[in-house]
Design an enzyme around this catalytic site. Structure first.
Site, short mmCIF file in Angstrom:
data_model
loop_
_atom_site.label_atom_id
_atom_site.label_comp_id
_atom_site.label_asym_id
_atom_site.label_seq_id
_atom_site.Cartn_x
_atom_site.Cartn_y
_atom_site.Cartn_z
N HIS A 34 0.84 -1.20 0.00
CA HIS A 34 0.00 0.00 0.00
C HIS A 34 0.88 1.25 0.00
O HIS A 34 0.69 2.15 -0.84
CB HIS A 34 -0.91 0.00 1.23
CG HIS A 34 -1.78 1.21 1.34
ND1 HIS A 34 -3.06 1.26 0.86
CD2 HIS A 34 -1.53 2.44 1.88
CE1 HIS A 34 -3.57 2.45 1.08
NE2 HIS A 34 -2.66 3.19 1.70
N GLU A 35 1.82 1.30 0.93
CA GLU A 35 2.69 2.47 1.02
C GLU A 35 3.64 2.56 -0.18
O GLU A 35 4.00 3.66 -0.61
CB GLU A 35 3.49 2.43 2.32
CG GLU A 35 2.63 2.41 3.59
CD GLU A 35 1.65 3.58 3.67
OE1 GLU A 35 1.92 4.64 3.06
OE2 GLU A 35 0.60 3.42 4.32
N HIS A 38 1.98 4.56 -2.92
CA HIS A 38 2.14 6.00 -2.70
C HIS A 38 3.56 6.45 -3.06
O HIS A 38 3.76 7.46 -3.73
CB HIS A 38 1.89 6.35 -1.22
CG HIS A 38 0.49 6.17 -0.76
ND1 HIS A 38 -0.60 6.65 -1.46
CD2 HIS A 38 -0.02 5.58 0.37
CE1 HIS A 38 -1.71 6.37 -0.79
NE2 HIS A 38 -1.39 5.71 0.30
#
Length: 383
Positions: A34-35, A38
Site C-alpha cells: 500500500h505504502e 504512494h
C-alpha cells in the site's frame, strides 16, 4: 460480565503467540505494498519522500537511501505511512509554516505544491496497489496450485429447506445460477451465500434433461472449520465428496490472470454488498472485525499452510484498499474528496475547513476501531 471479559482475555493471551507471527506476516505484506504505491507514484511526480515507515511510533531500525528517504520499522506494527516534504503529520496534512517559507527550488519537491491531478494520483496509488497485489497473489496461486473443482452435484437435500421447497433432487447437478455458469460446488456455495432472501434461478442437469428451478436461500449462522460463526445464505444442499471427486484444474498464466481479476472483483463486490447491507438492515454489523479478529484468523489459516495464508493476505489487501477509499477525511478517500472539491472550485478548501474535516475523520476512524475491537472481544469470549 466480568467473567466473560476475563475469559476473552484468557483466550487472547493463550492464543497470542500462535497468532502474532502469521498476523504480522500478512499485515506487513499488505501495508508495505500500500505504502509502496504512494511512494512510487510520488517519486514519479517529483515529490521528495522524507519517510517510508512500516508501523507507527518510535523507530526500531532503519536506513537512508541515496535520495534521502528514511526507510524504517517502527514499534507499533498496525499500519504504516509515507511522509512527504511539506507534510505536518503522517496523514499528509500540510504544514502551513513550512509551505510559507519554502524557496522556489524546495517547492518543486513539495507534495502540496503539485497539481491536484498529481496529488490525487499519489493518494489513489496506495489503494490501487492493494488491488494489484491481490490480483498478483490470486494469479500466482491459480498458476502454481491450480483451480480446485468439485462438481456441483446434490447428494442430499435437507427436509423443509429452501432446496426442498425449490424442488431439488438427489443427483441433480447445478450448471448455472441466473445465467452465470457454475463450474464447481464451491462456485455454487459462493453465489448462494451472498444472496440470502433473493430468489435465484438454477439451471439443473437431471439425468438426460435440463430443468429450471427457483430457490430462495435462507440466512443461517454457519460455523467454519475453526468454529468461527458467519451469517450466510444457505439452500440446504449437501455434497458428499467421494475419492476422485475433487480435482485441481491446471490453468495457463493468461487464464490464471483472468481468474485472479474475477476473484478480486468478487471480494470487492461482496464487501461492498455487506457494507450496504449493514446500512439497509439486511446484514448484522457484528461481523465487522479489527486487529484482534485478523490476528486470530491469521493464526487459524496459518495451520492450513503458506498458500492459505497468502490467500488471506490477498483478501486483507482488498479490504484495506477499499477501506482507504472511503470518503472519510484522514483516509486516502478523504484526501481524494478534498481534491475533487478543489478541482471543482478552482482552489483548495480553507485551512480551517480541512482541519475540521481531519478532526471529524479522526473521530470516525477511532469510533470504528473501538466498535471493531468490541466485536473482537465478544467474538473471542464466545470462542
Amino acid at each position: 460480565m466480568s467473567e466473560f471479559f476475563l475469559h476473552s482475555f484468557n483466550v487472547l493471551s493463550h492464543g497470542l503467540l500462535g497468532y502474532i507471527v502469521p498476523f504480522l506476516f500478512v499485515l506487513t505484506i499488505v501495508v508495505f505494498f500500500h505504502e509502496l504505491g504512494h511512494f512510487l507514484v510520488a517519486r514519479w511526480a517529483g515529490v521528495k519522500v522524507l519517510t517510508f515507515s512500516l508501523g507507527f511510533g518510535p523507530e526500531l531500525a532503519g536506513f537512508n537511501d541515496r535520495l534521502g528517504t528514511r526507510w524504517k520499522i517502527s514499534a507499533i506494527p498496525l499500519g504504516g505511512y509515507v511522509k512527504f516534504f511539506g507534510d505536518d503529520s503522517e496523514a499528509s496534512t500540510p504544514s502551513t509554516q513550512t509551505l510559507a517559507t519554502m524557496t522556489a527550488e524546495e517547492s518543486e519537491g513539495s507534495f502540496h505544491h503539485k497539481s491536484v491531478g498529481k496529488r490525487a494520483a499519489i493518494v489513489a496509488a496506495g489503494p490501487f496497489a492493494n488491488f494489484i497485489l491481490a490480483i498478483v497473489i490470486f494469479t500466482c496461486l491459480f498458476t502454481f496450485f491450480g483451480k480446485p473443482s468439485t462438481t456441483a452435484r446434490v447428494d442430499k437435500v435437507e427436509a423443509n429447506s429452501a432446496a426442498a421447497a425449490a424442488g431439488f433432487q438427489v443427483g441433480d447437478v447445478v450448471t448455472a445460477i441466473d445465467g452465470t455458469t457454475i463450474g464447481s460446488f464451491s462456485d455454487m456455495q459462493r453465489v448462494v451465500s451472498v444472496h440470502a432472501g433473493d430468489t435465484l434461478t438454477f439451471t439443473v442437469k437431471r439425468g438426460d434433461s435440463t430443468v429450471q428451478l427457483s430457490g430462495t436461500p435462507e440466512l443461517r449462522e454457519v460455523k467454519d472449520p475453526f468454529g468461527n460463526a458467519h451469517k450466510l445464505g444457505v439452500l440446504g444442499i449437501t455434497r458428499a465428496t467421494a475419492p476422485g471427486d475433487a480435482v485441481t484444474e491446471r490453468v495457463d498464466p493468461a487464464t490464471a490472470l483472468w481468474l485472479g481479476v474475477k476473484e478480486t472483483w468478487f471480494v470487492i463486490d461482496r464487501t461492498l454488498a455487506y457494507i450496504g447491507g449493514i446500512f439497509t438492515g439486511r446484514e448484522a454489523a457484528d461481523q465487522v472485525g479489527g486487529p484482534l479478529r485478523i490476528a486470530q484468523i491469521s493464526g487459524q489459516v496459518a495451520t492450513l499452510g503458506v498458500a492459505a495464508l497468502i490467500h488471506l493476505a490477498a483478501v486483507l489487501s482488498i479490504s484495506i484498499g477499499l477501506l482507504n477509499l472511503f470518503p472519510v477525511p484522514l483516509l486516502d478517500g478523504g484526501h481524494l474528496l478534498f481534491y475533487a472539491v478543489e478541482a471543482a472550485r478552482g482552489r483548495p478548501l480553507s485551512e480551517r475547513a480541512q482541519e475540521m474535516g481531519f478532526r471529524i475523520g479522526l473521530g470516525l476512524v477511532l469510533m470504528l476501531m473501538v466498535f471493531a475491537t468490541y466485536n473482537d472481544i465478544l467474538h473471542l469470549g464466545a470462542s
